[in-house]
Design an enzyme around this catalytic site. Sequence first.
Site, mmCIF file in Angstrom:
data_model
loop_
_atom_site.group_PDB
_atom_site.id
_atom_site.type_symbol
_atom_site.label_atom_id
_atom_site.label_comp_id
_atom_site.label_asym_id
_atom_site.label_seq_id
_atom_site.Cartn_x
_atom_site.Cartn_y
_atom_site.Cartn_z
ATOM 1 N N ARG A 24 -10.241 6.955 4.051
ATOM 2 C CA ARG A 24 -9.494 5.846 3.438
ATOM 3 C C ARG A 24 -9.210 6.127 1.955
ATOM 4 O O ARG A 24 -8.152 5.777 1.440
ATOM 5 C CB ARG A 24 -10.253 4.525 3.609
ATOM 6 C CG ARG A 24 -10.042 3.918 5.010
ATOM 7 C CD ARG A 24 -11.182 3.032 5.456
ATOM 8 N NE ARG A 24 -11.423 1.889 4.616
ATOM 9 C CZ ARG A 24 -12.592 1.241 4.555
ATOM 10 N NH1 ARG A 24 -13.610 1.638 5.293
ATOM 11 N NH2 ARG A 24 -12.726 0.206 3.768
ATOM 12 N N ARG A 75 -21.911 -1.917 2.496
ATOM 13 C CA ARG A 75 -21.234 -3.055 3.126
ATOM 14 C C ARG A 75 -21.233 -2.913 4.651
ATOM 15 O O ARG A 75 -21.319 -3.900 5.377
ATOM 16 C CB ARG A 75 -19.789 -3.127 2.596
ATOM 17 C CG ARG A 75 -18.970 -4.277 3.151
ATOM 18 C CD ARG A 75 -17.621 -4.380 2.467
ATOM 19 N NE ARG A 75 -16.681 -3.363 2.911
ATOM 20 C CZ ARG A 75 -15.448 -3.204 2.423
ATOM 21 N NH1 ARG A 75 -15.024 -3.974 1.446
ATOM 22 N NH2 ARG A 75 -14.660 -2.264 2.889
ATOM 23 N N ARG A 114 0.823 -1.212 0.000
ATOM 24 C CA ARG A 114 0.000 0.000 0.000
ATOM 25 C C ARG A 114 0.855 1.259 0.000
ATOM 26 O O ARG A 114 0.297 2.359 -0.055
ATOM 27 C CB ARG A 114 -0.863 0.013 1.252
ATOM 28 C CG ARG A 114 -2.356 -0.261 1.030
ATOM 29 C CD ARG A 114 -2.982 -0.150 2.391
ATOM 30 N NE ARG A 114 -4.409 -0.056 2.431
ATOM 31 C CZ ARG A 114 -5.244 -1.091 2.421
ATOM 32 N NH1 ARG A 114 -4.792 -2.313 2.268
ATOM 33 N NH2 ARG A 114 -6.532 -0.889 2.564
#
Length: 199
Positions: A157, A140, A101
């Site tokens: 995020r 979700r 990441r």
Amino acid sequence: MTHNTSLHGAAHHNQVVIFLGPPGAGKGTQAERLAAEHGLTKISTGDILRDHVARGTELGQQVAPILESGKLVPDDLLIALIRDQLSKMETVRVIFDGFPRTTAQAQELEMLLEQLGAPISAVPLLEVPDDVLIARIVERGKSSGRNDDNEQVARHRQEVYRQQTQPLIDYYAARGHLKPINGVGSMDEVYQRLQQVIG
Ligand code: ADP
């Protein structure tokens, strides 16, 4: 020792797939199916970290507030975790979901894979527009039980992704590994597109 060669002719061969894409793009679900159908081990760093949190390990206690905030866990912790996972494997057949990441993680992974003699096979990039991503994460969140699946943390995020993970797109494109995939469509449509680049 038994090897399953009936399903996958190349079961002994190293295969390394790195799945890139923003939070909410659907990497986890697709990676799960690719792993099952290609005889790969899925290494999802988010799942591993959440498992540590659930079990209340030392690492779990350390990372719980970071996960909740939507920021990234320090590189050295992730690298140690990945080294540990890969060292257990006789043949490196993996699909990474959520790792690397950061550029530092990508560089460390590159060295690790070099030591293991397991080159990167493909880096599919799942492309999904921002507004679709937030909507998917909020949806979700109704069932995931993840305390980072709410609109505010989801937006953060995305920002973290833009700043710290997006540079990996150029990193892997420069190495000829990047395979952009349209991530909008049904699960099956997206899966078919992925199949084509993974081989
Ligand atoms: P998503 O891609 O849906 O945002 P993940 O399950 O991949 O979620 O990751 C959840 C959280 O776990 C991240 O927001 C981050 O805090 C932590 N995390 C997972 N993988 C890494 C990584 N490679 N480096 C740093 N932090 C990570």
